[in-house]
Enzyme design. Sequence first.
Site, PDB file in Angstrom:
ATOM      1  N   LYS A 183      52.419-119.105  74.315  1.00 17.50           N
ATOM      2  CA  LYS A 183      52.968-120.412  73.921  1.00 17.50           C
ATOM      3  C   LYS A 183      54.446-120.182  73.574  1.00 17.50           C
ATOM      4  O   LYS A 183      54.766-119.686  72.501  1.00 17.50           O
ATOM      5  CB  LYS A 183      52.202-120.948  72.712  1.00 17.50           C
ATOM      6  CG  LYS A 183      52.240-122.457  72.535  1.00 17.50           C
ATOM      7  CD  LYS A 183      53.610-123.084  72.351  1.00 17.50           C
ATOM      8  CE  LYS A 183      54.112-123.035  70.919  1.00 17.50           C
ATOM      9  NZ  LYS A 183      55.475-123.673  70.802  1.00 17.50           N
ATOM     10  N   GLU A 258      56.060-110.383  63.883  1.00 20.43           N
ATOM     11  CA  GLU A 258      57.477-110.008  63.835  1.00 20.43           C
ATOM     12  C   GLU A 258      58.189-111.190  63.224  1.00 20.43           C
ATOM     13  O   GLU A 258      58.291-112.241  63.860  1.00 20.43           O
ATOM     14  CB  GLU A 258      58.013-109.803  65.260  1.00 20.43           C
ATOM     15  CG  GLU A 258      57.270-108.780  66.078  1.00 20.43           C
ATOM     16  CD  GLU A 258      57.793-107.389  65.833  1.00 20.43           C
ATOM     17  OE1 GLU A 258      58.970-107.262  65.450  1.00 20.43           O
ATOM     18  OE2 GLU A 258      57.031-106.442  66.017  1.00 20.43           O
ATOM     19  N   CYS A 292      66.924-112.197  64.524  1.00 25.12           N
ATOM     20  CA  CYS A 292      66.194-111.703  63.350  1.00 25.12           C
ATOM     21  C   CYS A 292      66.897-110.496  62.743  1.00 25.12           C
ATOM     22  O   CYS A 292      66.847-110.276  61.548  1.00 25.12           O
ATOM     23  CB  CYS A 292      64.762-111.366  63.726  1.00 25.12           C
ATOM     24  SG  CYS A 292      64.670-110.310  65.176  1.00 25.12           S
ATOM     25  N   GLU A 392      66.961-116.273  54.820  1.00 24.53           N
ATOM     26  CA  GLU A 392      67.445-116.114  56.183  1.00 24.53           C
ATOM     27  C   GLU A 392      68.062-117.433  56.654  1.00 24.53           C
ATOM     28  O   GLU A 392      67.381-118.447  56.730  1.00 24.53           O
ATOM     29  CB  GLU A 392      66.285-115.722  57.103  1.00 24.53           C
ATOM     30  CG  GLU A 392      66.741-115.429  58.511  1.00 24.53           C
ATOM     31  CD  GLU A 392      65.587-115.105  59.442  1.00 24.53           C
ATOM     32  OE1 GLU A 392      64.568-115.820  59.412  1.00 24.53           O
ATOM     33  OE2 GLU A 392      65.713-114.132  60.199  1.00 24.53           O
TER      34      GLU A 392
HETATM   35  P1  NAP Z   1      59.053-120.707  64.000  1.00 21.57           P
HETATM   36  O1  NAP Z   1      59.404-122.076  63.637  1.00 21.57           O
HETATM   37  O2  NAP Z   1      58.166-119.914  63.124  1.00 21.57           O
HETATM   38  O3  NAP Z   1      58.433-120.808  65.466  1.00 21.57           O
HETATM   39  C1  NAP Z   1      58.007-119.700  66.211  1.00 21.57           C
HETATM   40  C2  NAP Z   1      56.933-120.137  67.173  1.00 21.57           C
HETATM   41  O4  NAP Z   1      55.793-120.592  66.443  1.00 21.57           O
HETATM   42  C3  NAP Z   1      57.339-121.309  68.064  1.00 21.57           C
HETATM   43  O5  NAP Z   1      56.752-121.161  69.333  1.00 21.57           O
HETATM   44  C4  NAP Z   1      56.744-122.486  67.318  1.00 21.57           C
HETATM   45  O6  NAP Z   1      56.566-123.627  68.123  1.00 21.57           O
HETATM   46  C5  NAP Z   1      55.435-121.890  66.873  1.00 21.57           C
HETATM   47  N1  NAP Z   1      54.792-122.609  65.769  1.00 21.57           N
HETATM   48  C6  NAP Z   1      55.366-123.422  64.834  1.00 21.57           C
HETATM   49  N2  NAP Z   1      54.414-123.895  63.989  1.00 21.57           N
HETATM   50  C7  NAP Z   1      53.239-123.379  64.392  1.00 21.57           C
HETATM   51  C8  NAP Z   1      51.894-123.485  63.913  1.00 21.57           C
HETATM   52  N3  NAP Z   1      51.579-124.224  62.859  1.00 21.57           N
HETATM   53  N4  NAP Z   1      50.943-122.798  64.570  1.00 21.57           N
HETATM   54  C9  NAP Z   1      51.235-122.031  65.629  1.00 21.57           C
HETATM   55  N5  NAP Z   1      52.472-121.902  66.144  1.00 21.57           N
HETATM   56  C10 NAP Z   1      53.467-122.559  65.518  1.00 21.57           C
HETATM   57  O7  NAP Z   1      60.330-119.820  64.220  1.00 21.57           O
HETATM   58  P2  NAP Z   1      61.605-120.220  65.053  1.00 21.57           P
HETATM   59  O8  NAP Z   1      62.386-121.186  64.257  1.00 21.57           O
HETATM   60  O9  NAP Z   1      61.208-120.602  66.422  1.00 21.57           O
HETATM   61  O10 NAP Z   1      62.323-118.789  65.155  1.00 21.57           O
HETATM   62  C11 NAP Z   1      63.126-118.289  64.154  1.00 21.57           C
HETATM   63  C12 NAP Z   1      62.393-117.260  63.312  1.00 21.57           C
HETATM   64  O11 NAP Z   1      61.870-116.214  64.124  1.00 21.57           O
HETATM   65  C13 NAP Z   1      63.324-116.571  62.364  1.00 21.57           C
HETATM   66  O12 NAP Z   1      62.725-116.439  61.101  1.00 21.57           O
HETATM   67  C14 NAP Z   1      63.546-115.200  63.010  1.00 21.57           C
HETATM   68  O13 NAP Z   1      63.970-114.204  62.153  1.00 21.57           O
HETATM   69  C15 NAP Z   1      62.227-114.939  63.612  1.00 21.57           C
HETATM   70  N6  NAP Z   1      62.329-113.914  64.685  1.00 21.57           N
HETATM   71  C16 NAP Z   1      61.868-112.645  64.434  1.00 21.57           C
HETATM   72  C17 NAP Z   1      61.986-111.652  65.394  1.00 21.57           C
HETATM   73  C18 NAP Z   1      61.511-110.237  65.124  1.00 21.57           C
HETATM   74  O14 NAP Z   1      61.445-109.440  66.057  1.00 21.57           O
HETATM   75  N7  NAP Z   1      61.167-109.866  63.908  1.00 21.57           N
HETATM   76  C19 NAP Z   1      62.552-111.950  66.625  1.00 21.57           C
HETATM   77  C20 NAP Z   1      63.018-113.243  66.850  1.00 21.57           C
HETATM   78  C21 NAP Z   1      62.883-114.221  65.864  1.00 21.57           C
HETATM   79  P3  NAP Z   1      57.756-124.740  68.158  1.00 21.57           P
HETATM   80  O15 NAP Z   1      58.882-124.102  68.850  1.00 21.57           O
HETATM   81  O16 NAP Z   1      57.183-125.857  68.909  1.00 21.57           O
HETATM   82  O17 NAP Z   1      58.069-125.071  66.725  1.00 21.57           O
END
Ligand code: NAP
Length: 490
Positions: A183, A258, A292, A392
Amino acid sequence: MSTTAPAGLDVGALLADSAHLIDGEWAPARSGETFDVVNPATQDVLARVPRGSAVDVGAAVQAAAAAFPAWRDTSPAARADLLYRWACLCGENEQEIDLLERMEVGRPRWGPSPVPRTLIYTAGLADKITGQTLPSAQPNVLGMTVREPFGVCGSIIPWNVPGPIMVTDVAPAIAAGNTIVVKPAEDAPLTCLLLAKLALAAGIPPGVLNVVTGYGSEAGAALSAHPLIRRMSFTGSPETGSKIMAACARNLIPLHVELGGKAPQIVLRDANLERAIPAIVTGITLNTGQVCAAGSRLLVDESMRQELVGAIAEAFGKVRVGPWYEDVQMGPLISARQEKRVLGYLDIGRQEGAEVVAGGRKLTGEKYDRGFFVEPTLFDRVQPGMRIAQEEIFGPVLSVLTYDDEDEALAIANGTRYGLNACIWTSDVSRAVRLARGVQAGQVTINGFGSRGVIGAPWGGYKHSGFGRTMSADSVLDYTQLKTIVINGD
Ligand code: NAP
Ligand code: MG
């Protein structure tokens, strides 16, 4: 499909309109609903994708379950060959993959996409999955372990670096004989669809890799809760990660997560500033700070604060900001929501008493008005307890904190809930070793930012940055479960 992208990449010619991939077929959502994917530099619509829901996720999981036995029983050498063919096709189409990702994420070119290399590396692991023979107290009894895939895996991807993150999950999962449903993030799902198209063209059988686009609260939640999923992976925010873990707990399945970061850049008095300054600037402006691993906290000895702050403020002022198709170093933020979040933190920092010494505003003017552009921002006089030092931001915002001695530097570095990565700048090997061992983070770089070309470096967090490691020689083993077999020869 709209093809209004400026630099000539015709998304409509590359991807089927309003279709995701289930069982080797490009299909619309069962509901027929779609949503737009926009270019964050201009808000032009790049493409429409299906708004997948639980019923689409269910179909994809069923397809992956049906494909599993044959894929599990495919020779590991054949799986390696298919991954290698996928890698070659991604290499041949590197320009398209990179351009599509730049268009949907809004970033400038970084250099060649890491996707082909990751696939080649993982292909090489597919036929090296071995167990052990075990000693036995009985002479006629033979014990051994074998490694077997879990079955259907689920992968939920963020929008900031979608292509590399997708293959980091998918390649080891299918190399080990699992099948998978991905997804992607709603803001940047197109690169994932293109990579899936190339996987199919490479001969990876229908159902082995499925991609369902949609919203997190709908498709994402349905995927993480589906009872046929045997292993999950999630990359995204800690808040969503916690929800995914709760769903996995209900189904008693393993996962790796992650999550975010608040990486310290610890600069010691003996650091080579000529090397450090450009890396510190890149570390927070790369992908507009939406990384991240972004080095978002600068920890400096009070005696050098003024010099370093002055030099970085000057460098921030020279960062070329603009749409991805121009010769720029930094693009827009991904969305209006992300822009609101970053501008909100700029207000919070000011209210907390930190001092803006560079940037601090939304960019305006003809080049910027249709996109989500902000200035690289440097906050001086930040205290460790401030929200801008703890949370963050996921934008180009760097906070400067000072320390008196090495112990205090370490305490500040470790004083957030995160622990993904850290950078230490020093010419003193002893201090470098002490600090590298003392920092609570999954990756520490001395005198540099990031993994600097190290191949197979494990990636993952301590504390709220998550658990589990990707990208390493163990990545394929992590997608297997161990079985002990005992042969009684009495
Ligand atoms: P996010 O809001 O947590 O979303 C990540 C993914 O989860 C998206 O596909 C999102 O869909 C989905 N999602 C949201 N709510 C969900 C739920 N209730 N159930 C299942 N899936 C759900 O994060 P983001 O804003 O896209 O990304 C930024 C974050 O990712 C930051 O905190 C960053 O640090 C972290 N990140 C970490 C790494 C690492 O390697 N550690 C790498 C990259 C990013 P939608 O897009 O439709 O909301
Ligand atoms: Mg989201």
